[in-house]
Design an enzyme around this catalytic site. Sequence first.
Site, PDB file in Angstrom:
ATOM      1  N   GLU A 291       0.905  -1.200  -0.396  1.00  8.91           N
ATOM      2  CA  GLU A 291      -0.290  -0.050   0.398  1.00  8.91           C
ATOM      3  C   GLU A 291       0.958   1.104   0.114  1.00  8.91           C
ATOM      4  OE1 GLU A 291      -4.290   2.215   0.013  1.00  8.91           O
ATOM      5  OE2 GLU A 291      -3.017  -0.218  -0.561  1.00  8.91           O
ATOM      6  N   GLU A 321      -0.714   9.228  -6.051  1.00 11.16           N
ATOM      7  CA  GLU A 321       0.626   8.367  -6.039  1.00 11.16           C
ATOM      8  C   GLU A 321       0.777   8.456  -7.830  1.00 11.16           C
ATOM      9  OE1 GLU A 321      -1.260   8.062  -1.435  1.00 11.16           O
ATOM     10  OE2 GLU A 321      -1.389   6.344  -3.044  1.00 11.16           O
ATOM     11  N   ASP A 475      -7.095   2.560   2.333  1.00  9.85           N
ATOM     12  CA  ASP A 475      -6.637   1.734   3.256  1.00  9.85           C
ATOM     13  C   ASP A 475      -8.290   0.304   3.938  1.00  9.85           C
ATOM     14  OD1 ASP A 475      -4.144   2.766   4.336  1.00  9.85           O
ATOM     15  OD2 ASP A 475      -4.794   3.536   5.817  1.00  9.85           O
TER      16      ASP A 475
END
Length: 491
Positions: A291, A321, A475
């Site tokens: 992750e 990201e 998450d």
Amino acid sequence: MWRNAVVAAVLALTVGYFYHTDPELPERLLQYFSQSSPESAPSTPTIEQAISSAWEALISAPTRQWGRVAVGVNACVDVVVSGVGLLQAMAVDPGTGHEHEVLHSKEDLKEAFIHYMEKGVAAERFFSDRDAFQRIARAAAEYPGAQLYVGGNAALIGQKLATYPQLSVLLCGPVGPKLHEMLDDQIVVPPESLQLTDEFHLILEYKAGEQWGPTRAPQANRFIFSHDVANGEMSMLETFVASLEEFQPDLVVLSGLHMMEGQGRELWEERLKEAVVAISEIRNEVPIHLELASMTDKDYMNSIMQEVIPIVNSIGLNEQELLFLSQAGAGPHSELPSWDGVPDVGRVSDILLWILEQHGRTDPESEADLTRIHFHTLAYHVLATVDGYWGNQVSAVAAGARVAGSQACGLPSIDITKVALRAPMEFHSSYSEPRESLYLDPAEPVTVYHRGNVTFYLTPVLVCKQPLRTVGLGDAISAEGLLFSETLLQQ
């Protein structure tokens, strides 16, 4: 009286004539009047209702489910406060935003917070001054309405996995007394992970449309910062890998690499080499999911891309990201300074394909292990997998989107009145030709398309209109996607 009798007779003769010429007419008339009656007309489901119902029909458990999942290695206690409120309480005046890779002062904090608030995107930074950080942390803890939560990607993923009672979950990270108290009872923490004090991270949240001076947030999000040396050095990585031999997991989830960025090049270069060695010691038959999180150092991101990404099987990341990864490696659309609104599906697909082709196993002769990427942005999610390695991905991407809509609203399931569709109804498989024109069908809300031997699964998100908490959403999305995924047996 006789007039009424005549009218009735004429009406009876007329109906009798039409019935003789068209026996089905009375039934059709009844259907017409019942459909046109406002009282009896069925309400048309909204597009959000259609998508939510279709997800429920689509989502099913994989044939082979995980039994034991090991998660590491960043864990902390999150102190969540209003960002604008805390800065005002600290007598900080609004101003202009400015990017800072590392925070050294209260002024740096203000500028970085404004920089990301005006974009409405999440970010995480290291605060170098220990004493200054502790003063800000005390102010945050005393701020009215401040709340403490389980924090750190690994701990949050562990918490989400622990909601499934059939799973055994191992969490390895710097776990202090407060965090240990807050963790789900189902989570196993190795004794070597326990420490005397907690690591605290400060989460400065802001709401959509919130104003501070000239800055207005386009959407709800948060800015995270900490002075966290244990997580910053990934000090529990070796402990984590050593604990796997006894725990014998079916799946390993790794996070926390982003925390090393603030420690300086000399430390992260050395520690990254040690991380590669540690990860390589995990048994080949156990899939590894990495992750990712917010970073600003292109050299560091490029090192992760070259050294770590090829030795894991799956990665999870958001739009910031993804673009930064492409910028760090001179990939597709790396000339973009940032996304403009909802990221273009074609551009996202181009970057995902590039990662899998350059650092994954699209070529069967490649020694790379990467075969799966779970991408999430506010409006939609995409799962991209190399054919033949992963199963049940329609359910996986739908489950990830479903939890995004429910958890952001603080609910166990989606409330249609509190969410809205923001995904594009039409999009393309690539930004450039040749490309395929694609459409979102609410009745079948996972769009599947192919580029070479990579399959893409796209589904919209039913976005919470008034999110209660955005921290840990990525998450939870990745955890849910993994729970509904399975690896396919290789010949």
